[in-house]
Design a protein around this motif. Sequence first.
Motif, PDB file in Angstrom:
ATOM      1  N   MET A   1      33.203 -22.148 109.799  1.00 18.55           N
ATOM      2  CA  MET A   1      32.163 -21.601 110.676  1.00 18.55           C
ATOM      3  C   MET A   1      32.698 -20.365 111.397  1.00 18.55           C
ATOM      4  O   MET A   1      33.857 -20.333 111.778  1.00 18.55           O
ATOM      5  N   PHE A   2      31.840 -19.353 111.524  1.00 16.14           N
ATOM      6  CA  PHE A   2      32.310 -18.088 112.096  1.00 16.14           C
ATOM      7  C   PHE A   2      31.803 -17.810 113.499  1.00 16.14           C
ATOM      8  O   PHE A   2      32.566 -17.620 114.420  1.00 16.14           O
ATOM      9  N   LEU A 129      32.656 -21.006  96.705  1.00 16.48           N
ATOM     10  CA  LEU A 129      33.435 -20.387  95.638  1.00 16.48           C
ATOM     11  C   LEU A 129      33.751 -18.933  95.976  1.00 16.48           C
ATOM     12  O   LEU A 129      32.905 -18.228  96.538  1.00 16.48           O
ATOM     13  N   PRO A 130      34.971 -18.458  95.635  1.00 18.66           N
ATOM     14  CA  PRO A 130      35.314 -17.062  95.925  1.00 18.66           C
ATOM     15  C   PRO A 130      34.564 -16.094  94.999  1.00 18.66           C
ATOM     16  O   PRO A 130      34.748 -16.139  93.791  1.00 18.66           O
ATOM     17  N   TRP A 135      37.182 -12.395 101.966  1.00 18.37           N
ATOM     18  CA  TRP A 135      36.859 -13.822 102.013  1.00 18.37           C
ATOM     19  C   TRP A 135      35.719 -14.163 102.966  1.00 18.37           C
ATOM     20  O   TRP A 135      34.959 -15.104 102.728  1.00 18.37           O
ATOM     21  N   VAL A 136      35.569 -13.364 104.033  1.00 20.46           N
ATOM     22  CA  VAL A 136      34.522 -13.633 105.032  1.00 20.46           C
ATOM     23  C   VAL A 136      33.136 -13.599 104.371  1.00 20.46           C
ATOM     24  O   VAL A 136      32.272 -14.435 104.672  1.00 20.46           O
ATOM     25  N   LEU A 137      32.947 -12.647 103.439  1.00 16.02           N
ATOM     26  CA  LEU A 137      31.642 -12.505 102.773  1.00 16.02           C
ATOM     27  C   LEU A 137      31.280 -13.740 101.954  1.00 16.02           C
ATOM     28  O   LEU A 137      30.107 -14.093 101.828  1.00 16.02           O
ATOM     29  N   PHE A 145      25.718 -20.913 105.581  1.00 20.52           N
ATOM     30  CA  PHE A 145      25.680 -20.034 106.758  1.00 20.52           C
ATOM     31  C   PHE A 145      24.376 -20.235 107.535  1.00 20.52           C
ATOM     32  O   PHE A 145      24.292 -19.915 108.716  1.00 20.52           O
ATOM     33  N   LEU A 146      23.349 -20.790 106.841  1.00 23.53           N
ATOM     34  CA  LEU A 146      22.077 -21.071 107.515  1.00 23.53           C
ATOM     35  C   LEU A 146      22.264 -22.054 108.670  1.00 23.53           C
ATOM     36  O   LEU A 146      21.542 -22.002 109.671  1.00 23.53           O
ATOM     37  N   PHE A 147      23.242 -22.965 108.543  1.00 20.23           N
ATOM     38  CA  PHE A 147      23.552 -23.887 109.647  1.00 20.23           C
ATOM     39  C   PHE A 147      23.873 -23.091 110.909  1.00 20.23           C
ATOM     40  O   PHE A 147      23.435 -23.425 112.005  1.00 20.23           O
TER      41      PHE A 147
END
Length: 177
Positions: A1-2, A129-130, A135-137, A145-147
């Motif tokens: 989580m960012f 998956l990379p 890596w952030v993207l 990311f919707l969470f």
Amino acid sequence: MFVAHLPAGYLLSKYFESKSKRKKISWRLFLTFGLIGSILPDLDLLYFYLIDGHQHQHHSYWTHIPIYWVFLYTFFASVFILKKNKHMLFITTFIFIDVMLHIILDTVAGGIMWSYPINTQYFSFFSVLPQYNWWVLNFIFHWTFLFEVVIIIFAFIIFKASEIKTSNTLNTLNSEA
Ligand SMILES: [Zn+2]
């Protein structure tokens, strides 16, 4: 989580404030320690960027390993129980809950060593998956990311609702004065 750790900490503070029967615990205290606890594990990013030179993924540092927080919490909680300091015990427990929330949210898409020290396996609810060089993207363009977006929107709605409630209370007090 960012980006949703602070909004999540805010929501948890709001929840505890609404449930608290402890009149001595103020909202400011809930908010302060809730926000601190919600980002505390990510202090390892300073080490990651400034000292370690990106050598290890930051979830491998002790601040993202749950058992270390359980030990720390057990130690400090025991001290405050022995000292019969309920106030500090409450603050310590609240920070611990916020730290655990952070680590649970990090488990959604990033790996966490929940079974350490039995083994060093990373556990996550969903794998990312990379696909991108940065890596952030990989995380930002993943559906999980919707969470984060939902948490941020929900926290914003609660924040705005509290602001309106506070200004209505002040207006009522001013008109009564
Ligand atoms: Zn984290």
